[in-house]
Enzyme design. Structure first.
Site, PDB file in Angstrom:
ATOM      1  N   ASP A  95      50.901 -24.379   5.516  1.00  0.00           N
ATOM      2  CA  ASP A  95      50.034 -23.415   4.856  1.00  0.00           C
ATOM      3  C   ASP A  95      48.975 -24.136   4.032  1.00  0.00           C
ATOM      4  OD1 ASP A  95      48.835 -21.251   3.689  1.00  0.00           O
ATOM      5  OD2 ASP A  95      50.452 -20.887   2.246  1.00  0.00           O
ATOM      6  N   LYS A 134      59.619 -15.448   8.106  1.00  0.00           N
ATOM      7  CA  LYS A 134      58.305 -16.085   7.988  1.00  0.00           C
ATOM      8  C   LYS A 134      58.418 -17.541   8.415  1.00  0.00           C
ATOM      9  CE  LYS A 134      54.976 -17.643   4.467  1.00  0.00           C
ATOM     10  NZ  LYS A 134      54.663 -17.677   3.026  1.00  0.00           N
ATOM     11  N   ASP A 151      45.491 -16.837   1.625  1.00  0.00           N
ATOM     12  CA  ASP A 151      46.704 -17.574   1.270  1.00  0.00           C
ATOM     13  C   ASP A 151      47.923 -16.655   1.202  1.00  0.00           C
ATOM     14  OD1 ASP A 151      48.142 -19.845   0.704  1.00  0.00           O
ATOM     15  OD2 ASP A 151      47.663 -19.861  -1.433  1.00  0.00           O
ATOM     16  N   GLU A 200      49.228 -15.273   3.790  1.00  0.00           N
ATOM     17  CA  GLU A 200      49.354 -15.200   5.253  1.00  0.00           C
ATOM     18  C   GLU A 200      50.751 -14.828   5.727  1.00  0.00           C
ATOM     19  OE1 GLU A 200      51.643 -18.468   4.380  1.00  0.00           O
ATOM     20  OE2 GLU A 200      49.664 -18.015   3.556  1.00  0.00           O
ATOM     21  N   LYS A 255      44.229 -24.071  -0.585  1.00  0.00           N
ATOM     22  CA  LYS A 255      45.011 -24.510  -1.737  1.00  0.00           C
ATOM     23  C   LYS A 255      44.380 -25.783  -2.297  1.00  0.00           C
ATOM     24  CE  LYS A 255      49.448 -22.716  -0.042  1.00  0.00           C
ATOM     25  NZ  LYS A 255      49.777 -21.781  -1.131  1.00  0.00           N
ATOM     26  N   ARG A 289      52.884 -12.478   4.768  1.00  0.00           N
ATOM     27  CA  ARG A 289      53.064 -11.037   4.997  1.00  0.00           C
ATOM     28  C   ARG A 289      52.289 -10.576   6.219  1.00  0.00           C
ATOM     29  NH1 ARG A 289      50.460 -10.247  -0.868  1.00  0.00           N
ATOM     30  NH2 ARG A 289      51.580 -12.227  -0.989  1.00  0.00           N
ATOM     31  N   ASP A 321      57.089 -23.768   4.274  1.00  0.00           N
ATOM     32  CA  ASP A 321      56.786 -22.339   4.288  1.00  0.00           C
ATOM     33  C   ASP A 321      57.373 -21.638   5.516  1.00  0.00           C
ATOM     34  OD1 ASP A 321      55.735 -20.380   2.719  1.00  0.00           O
ATOM     35  OD2 ASP A 321      53.661 -20.621   3.358  1.00  0.00           O
TER      36      ASP A 321
END
Length: 516
Positions: free
Chosen positions: A268, A263, A346, A348, A275, A350, A286
């Site tokens: 993010d 990932k 949020d 994202e 968020k 996966r 992230d």
């Protein structure tokens, strides 16, 4: 003296075999206690024992003293024989010793680790701890060339032939790359600049082959879940996504193939489910899963192990907020032809990995040797709540569980101070990932943060299996595929400190042990 120097290394590392070696301005002694018999280093004991007669902190805290015009730093590990002690005490002691040496002005310290009998890898772990403390962030190295290195060289005392400096520094070089990519800010490591970094790192002479997907049409047709996240960032050229594919094929007959998906969310915001409440800070980290993939390939490039093939994908994307952002309720068909309903933008990570995981599954099915597919991600806040900071989590699918993969990677991480905790994907997690109506087959996420959801780090692994089509290759299949998921949200390190580089050390230790 042998030296190893690499652009992706914090400093040259010199192997030293005797205390008469010149060129070092500081000795750093790392040991459990002074109850050891090594005549070559016996001279360091007396000053420490004398200091202990007047200072109860000796043997507990870091001690600095002068011996024959050379600074000596005693950095004790403390006890290592209790139920809860592990080898990280050596890396922590070495890091403290380096930090104290730097404060004293040392430019050429010599690390002297006296391993006890409890942890066979204490010497290697100490060296890794020292090298971690010497890491200089990429932005600083680029902005201030004079700050490329904290010291001119690091010496390390080698006691026997099993202590291999080249091997440890190769692992650290991979961790170094992981720290560069994972730790750099969201502009320095926006997806196009990650592409630049990776293509420069693995140039024409490297055994690692790099290919990059960046065409929007290809994203739309081949990576639909990924593209849902990417489409908002496309409004800003410097933020648009990249799928970076890496390949390493070792010499000789291939006996094992490893397939990795990381990932790489460069920032993010949470997307439309933004968020809020100050929790967005730190979301440039992230991308540490993709960073770990890059780091592992750097170690491969340095060690050139034989008989192993490794394929990797870095799914680099920014989860931005804007009119083009994907939203909850959208139904998107994945590359594996699974209809996915979005529950929370949020979640994202996966989405970014699932299509690449599908392609890795297809490649695994083509291989004629044992394969293992792994996703690596800072995926859930629940991982930190469940296991605490400092620990990676490993979850196996059915075929992987039958090989005891989780137990083996946990053992490798424990031995080298890069620890894992084992979690389990259960039937409730697959049920949670079921869509709640006939419109779709799979639900990407519920409407709450993972940290507020029971089994919040387990069900995302089940989603990845379902969305990628890996559920058709479980233990009930004629063609089972071993798959494991690493959630490194806790182990990647606290923002804004330097990332840990987890789980590069454990991966190198486990996957390459029979090939180097």
């Amino acid at each position: 003296m042998s030296q190893v120097k690499d652009l992706r290394q914090p400093c040259p590392v010199a192997a030293v075999c005797s205390p008469t070696q010149e060129g070092f301005d500081c000795f750093i002694l790392v040991c459990e206690n002074l109850d050891w018999d090594d005549s070559a280093w016996e001279f360091l004991k007396d000053p420490i024992l004398k200091a202990a007669t007047v200072d109860e902190a000796v043997g507990v805290e870091t001690l600095l003293f002068l011996y024959n015009d050379t600074f000596v730093i005693h950095s004790p590990t403390g006890p290592v024989n209790r139920d809860y002690d592990d080898v990280r005490r050596y890396s922590e002691a070495a890091a403290k010793g380096i930090k104290r040496a730097l404060k004293a002005g040392s430019k050429s310290p010599l690390l002297v680790t006296i391993p006890g009998k409890t942890f066979p890898n204490a010497w290697s772990v100490s060296l890794l701890g020292a090298l971690h403390e010497l890491y200089v962030p990429l932005e600083l190295r680029e902005a201030f060339p004079e700050k490329q290195q904290k010291v001119d060289q690091l010496g390390v005392v080698v006691h026997d032939k099993n202590q291999k400096v080249d091997y440890v520094t190769a692992i650290d070089s991979g961790r170094f790359v992981c720290q560069d990519v994972g730790g750099s800010d969201p502009e320095r490591m926006a997806a196009p600049r990650v592409e630049e970094y990776i293509t420069e790192l693995f140039g024409d002479s490297s055994p690692v082959k790099v290919t990059v997907v960046k065409d929007v049409k290809e994203f739309e047709t081949k990576y639909p879940l990924y593209e849902a996240v990417n489409r908002c960032s496309r409004a800003v050229d410097r933020h648009t996504g990249r799928v970076i594919n890496l390949e390493y094929v070792g010499e000789g007959e291939i006996t094992k193939t490893i397939l990795l998906v990381g990932k790489g969310v460069t920032y993010d915001t949470g997307g439309a489910d933004v968020k809020a409440g100050g929790v967005m800070a730190g979301m440039s980290r992230d991308k540490c899963g993709a960073a770990a993939v890059a780091g592992f390939f750097q170690t491969l490039a340095r060690l050139k192990p034989k008989g192993i093939k490794v394929l990797g994908t870095m799914a680099m994307v920014r989860n931005s907020v804007g009119a083009e952002g994907y939203v909850a309720d959208e139904i998107i068909t994945s590359a594996a032809k699974t209809r996915v309903r979005v529950g929370n933008t949020d979640a994202e990570g996966r989405m970014a990995m699932a299509d690449s995981l599908h392609y890795m599954k297809l490649k695994a099915l083509e291989e004629k040797v044992p394969t293992h597919v792994v996703t690596i991600a800072t995926l859930t806040g629940h991982a930190v709540i469940a296991m605490g900071p400092a620990y990676s989590i490993v979850l196996d699918n059915g075929p992987a569980a039958r090989t005891k993969f989780a137990q083996k990677i946990q053992e490798a991480g424990h031995d080298m101070g890069d620890p894992f905790e084992i979690s389990t994907i259960r039937r409730e997690d697959y049920q949670f990932a079921n869509a709640k109506s006939e419109y779709a087959e799979v639900l990407q996420c519920n409407n709450q943060p993972s940290s507020r959801t029971p089994r919040g780090h387990q069900f995302p692994a089940a989603f990845l299996i379902r969305a990628s089509g890996l559920d058709k290759h479980g233990i009930d299949s004629e063609r089972p595929v071993c798959y494991s998921h690493f959630d490194i949200a806790g182990s990647c390190g606290d923002f804004p400190q330097v990332p840990t580089g987890a789980p590069v050390v454990a991966m190198a230790t486990f996957f390459l042990k029979d090939h180097c």
